[in-house]
Design a protein around this motif. Structure first.
Motif, PDB file in Angstrom:
ATOM      1  N   LEU A  85       0.855  -1.193  -0.034  1.00  0.00           N
ATOM      2  CA  LEU A  85      -0.007   0.056  -0.149  1.00  0.00           C
ATOM      3  C   LEU A  85       0.866   1.341  -0.108  1.00  0.00           C
ATOM      4  N   HIS A  86       1.954   1.185   0.725  1.00  0.00           N
ATOM      5  CA  HIS A  86       2.779   2.349   0.863  1.00  0.00           C
ATOM      6  C   HIS A  86       3.543   2.487  -0.462  1.00  0.00           C
ATOM      7  N   ARG A  87       3.918   1.605  -0.994  1.00  0.00           N
ATOM      8  CA  ARG A  87       4.622   1.580  -2.654  1.00  0.00           C
ATOM      9  C   ARG A  87       3.775   2.150  -3.559  1.00  0.00           C
ATOM     10  N   LEU A  88       2.185   1.593  -3.404  1.00  0.00           N
ATOM     11  CA  LEU A  88       1.372   2.002  -4.557  1.00  0.00           C
ATOM     12  C   LEU A  88       0.968   3.428  -4.337  1.00  0.00           C
ATOM     13  N   ILE A  89       0.844   4.007  -3.111  1.00  0.00           N
ATOM     14  CA  ILE A  89       0.352   5.448  -2.990  1.00  0.00           C
ATOM     15  C   ILE A  89       1.568   6.492  -3.548  1.00  0.00           C
ATOM     16  N   ARG A  90       2.606   5.979  -3.317  1.00  0.00           N
ATOM     17  CA  ARG A  90       3.939   6.771  -3.538  1.00  0.00           C
ATOM     18  C   ARG A  90       3.908   6.514  -5.132  1.00  0.00           C
ATOM     19  N   ARG A  91       3.762   5.424  -5.730  1.00  0.00           N
ATOM     20  CA  ARG A  91       3.522   5.444  -7.242  1.00  0.00           C
ATOM     21  C   ARG A  91       2.416   6.165  -7.736  1.00  0.00           C
ATOM     22  N   LEU A  92       1.251   6.371  -7.278  1.00  0.00           N
ATOM     23  CA  LEU A  92       0.370   6.871  -7.521  1.00  0.00           C
ATOM     24  C   LEU A  92       0.384   8.678  -7.179  1.00  0.00           C
ATOM     25  N   SER A  93       1.350   8.956  -6.431  1.00  0.00           N
ATOM     26  CA  SER A  93       1.498  10.298  -6.014  1.00  0.00           C
ATOM     27  C   SER A  93       0.297  10.773  -5.095  1.00  0.00           C
ATOM     28  N   VAL A  94      -0.366   9.918  -4.326  1.00  0.00           N
ATOM     29  CA  VAL A  94      -1.503  10.066  -3.619  1.00  0.00           C
ATOM     30  C   VAL A  94      -0.880  11.034  -2.226  1.00  0.00           C
ATOM     31  N   LYS A  95      -1.397  12.247  -2.280  1.00  0.00           N
ATOM     32  CA  LYS A  95      -1.103  13.365  -1.133  1.00  0.00           C
ATOM     33  C   LYS A  95      -2.493  13.923  -0.508  1.00  0.00           C
ATOM     34  N   TRP A  96      -3.352  13.466  -1.153  1.00  0.00           N
ATOM     35  CA  TRP A  96      -4.800  14.163  -0.517  1.00  0.00           C
ATOM     36  C   TRP A  96      -5.215  13.618   0.737  1.00  0.00           C
ATOM     37  N   ASP A  97      -6.137  14.369   1.286  1.00  0.00           N
ATOM     38  CA  ASP A  97      -6.742  13.987   2.682  1.00  0.00           C
ATOM     39  C   ASP A  97      -7.957  12.878   2.111  1.00  0.00           C
ATOM     40  N   ILE A  98      -8.346  12.259   2.820  1.00  0.00           N
ATOM     41  CA  ILE A  98      -9.500  11.142   2.649  1.00  0.00           C
ATOM     42  C   ILE A  98     -10.786  12.058   2.594  1.00  0.00           C
ATOM     43  N   GLU A  99     -11.468  11.800   1.512  1.00  0.00           N
ATOM     44  CA  GLU A  99     -12.969  12.456   1.539  1.00  0.00           C
ATOM     45  C   GLU A  99     -13.806  11.536   1.914  1.00  0.00           C
ATOM     46  N   THR A 100     -14.628  12.085   2.741  1.00  0.00           N
ATOM     47  CA  THR A 100     -15.893  11.272   3.247  1.00  0.00           C
ATOM     48  C   THR A 100     -17.249  11.907   2.799  1.00  0.00           C
ATOM     49  N   LEU A 101     -18.194  10.864   2.429  1.00  0.00           N
ATOM     50  CA  LEU A 101     -19.677  11.292   2.009  1.00  0.00           C
ATOM     51  C   LEU A 101     -20.300  11.792   3.150  1.00  0.00           C
ATOM     52  N   LEU A 102     -20.213  11.420   4.585  1.00  0.00           N
ATOM     53  CA  LEU A 102     -20.695  12.004   5.500  1.00  0.00           C
ATOM     54  C   LEU A 102     -19.476  12.664   6.405  1.00  0.00           C
ATOM     55  N   ASN A 103     -19.993  13.750   7.083  1.00  0.00           N
ATOM     56  CA  ASN A 103     -18.852  14.317   8.114  1.00  0.00           C
ATOM     57  C   ASN A 103     -18.446  13.421   9.240  1.00  0.00           C
ATOM     58  N   ILE A 104     -17.356  13.723   9.917  1.00  0.00           N
ATOM     59  CA  ILE A 104     -16.820  12.628  10.893  1.00  0.00           C
ATOM     60  C   ILE A 104     -17.670  12.555  11.994  1.00  0.00           C
ATOM     61  N   PRO A 105     -18.253  13.348  12.731  1.00  0.00           N
ATOM     62  CA  PRO A 105     -18.917  13.511  13.859  1.00  0.00           C
ATOM     63  C   PRO A 105     -20.325  12.505  13.641  1.00  0.00           C
ATOM     64  N   THR A 106     -20.840  12.610  12.576  1.00  0.00           N
ATOM     65  CA  THR A 106     -22.022  11.849  11.899  1.00  0.00           C
ATOM     66  C   THR A 106     -21.661  10.206  12.087  1.00  0.00           C
ATOM     67  N   THR A 107     -20.659  10.189  11.238  1.00  0.00           N
ATOM     68  CA  THR A 107     -20.132   8.936  10.966  1.00  0.00           C
ATOM     69  C   THR A 107     -19.720   8.028  12.253  1.00  0.00           C
ATOM     70  N   MET A 108     -19.380   8.811  13.335  1.00  0.00           N
ATOM     71  CA  MET A 108     -18.647   8.341  14.518  1.00  0.00           C
ATOM     72  C   MET A 108     -20.166   7.967  15.337  1.00  0.00           C
ATOM     73  N   LEU A 109     -21.101   8.815  15.216  1.00  0.00           N
ATOM     74  CA  LEU A 109     -22.409   8.471  16.022  1.00  0.00           C
ATOM     75  C   LEU A 109     -23.045   7.160  15.242  1.00  0.00           C
ATOM     76  N   ILE A 110     -23.023   6.948  13.965  1.00  0.00           N
ATOM     77  CA  ILE A 110     -23.456   5.924  13.114  1.00  0.00           C
ATOM     78  C   ILE A 110     -22.728   4.800  13.633  1.00  0.00           C
ATOM     79  N   GLY A 111     -21.395   5.008  13.850  1.00  0.00           N
ATOM     80  CA  GLY A 111     -20.297   3.816  14.535  1.00  0.00           C
ATOM     81  C   GLY A 111     -20.765   3.308  15.845  1.00  0.00           C
ATOM     82  N   ILE A 112     -20.991   4.145  16.654  1.00  0.00           N
ATOM     83  CA  ILE A 112     -21.527   3.666  17.875  1.00  0.00           C
ATOM     84  C   ILE A 112     -22.877   3.088  17.906  1.00  0.00           C
ATOM     85  N   PHE A 113     -23.711   3.412  17.147  1.00  0.00           N
ATOM     86  CA  PHE A 113     -25.127   2.996  17.113  1.00  0.00           C
ATOM     87  C   PHE A 113     -24.819   1.361  16.361  1.00  0.00           C
ATOM     88  N   LEU A 114     -23.866   1.153  15.492  1.00  0.00           N
ATOM     89  CA  LEU A 114     -23.524  -0.123  15.129  1.00  0.00           C
ATOM     90  C   LEU A 114     -23.035  -1.154  15.948  1.00  0.00           C
TER      91      LEU A 114
END
Length: 226
Positions: A85-114
């Motif tokens: 995975l480290h080799r892969l993201i270096r080859r792909l020049s991946v430098k972005w932050d992870i984009e989420t479809l939901l904001n982190i607080p909402t995702t964490m609340l759903i996680g607690i419910f799960l």
């Protein structure tokens, strides 16, 4: 502290419960993580905890195939896959932050419910199990659900693959919790499938990057709509 106490079922159960709690915390940490490099490192830590838990079960229950399982987990989940995975993201020049479809607080609340759902579903199963790891079945199921949640709330391909690998970790932990693991032939087959799958996904990533100059899977949905 005597060797007999170290190898006793009660002490081993406490250590396994500790590993399970760490796995659950790592699951939430991966769910809230925004940096792809940190996500890979968390996945590596998850593999190390899984290896430790399997080794403790092997020492306590004296089942030789679990030693092989622990070694295979270390080689695959702690060394091989994070390196790929480290080799892969270096080859792909991946430098972005992870984009989420939901904001982190909402995702964490759903996680607690799960997690609450997982513990309620696993409680009757735990009562039927006779293993020393039966108390961790709920956490194992919760880790599976958290990984699935991470997979469906990420818009980039690499985090989704890491979420899938984390789900496989959780399923392996669930198998160890319920039945002291799977037959060695099955585990070797799964390990080979995971490695082959990573190679195929790496080729897939390069194709997406070449075609769209991005690893956002929403571009593929637009092409499908057209």
């Amino acid at each position: 502290m005597t060797l007999a106490y170290l190898t006793s079922s009660a002490f081993a159960s406490q250590l396994i419960n500790l590993c399970a709690a760490i796995l659950l915390l790592l699951g939430f940490a991966m769910l809230a993580q925004r940096r792809v490099l940190s996500l890979i490192n968390l996945f590596m830590m998850q593999g190390l905890v899984l290896c430790t838990s399997t080794l403790i079960v092997a020492i306590t229950t004296h089942q030789p195939h679990l030693y092989w399982s622990a070694g295979l987990t270390f080689l695959l989940k702690v060394l091989a896959l994070p390196y790929i995975l480290h080799r892969l993201i270096r080859r792909l020049s991946v430098k972005w932050d992870i984009e989420t479809l939901l904001n982190i607080p909402t995702t964490m609340l759903i996680g607690i419910f799960l997690v609450i759902i997982a513990f309620n579903v696993a409680q009757p199963i735990s009562l039927l199990s006779g293993t020393i790891t039966r108390a961790t079945i709920g956490i194992a199921l919760a880790c599976v659900l958290l990984s699935f949640l991470m997979m469906i709330t990420r818009s980039k391909a690499v985090p989704q693959v890491i979420a899938f690998l984390a789900m496989e970790n959780a399923l392996f932990f669930a198998a160890t919790s319920a039945t002291y693991g799977m037959p060695m032939v099955v585990e070797l087959g799964i390990a080979l499938d995971v490695l082959v799958g990573m190679v195929i996904l790496a080729v897939f990533f390069f194709q997406i990057r070449e075609q769209f100059d991005s690893l956002d899977i929403r571009h593929m949905e637009k092409v499908h709509e057209e």
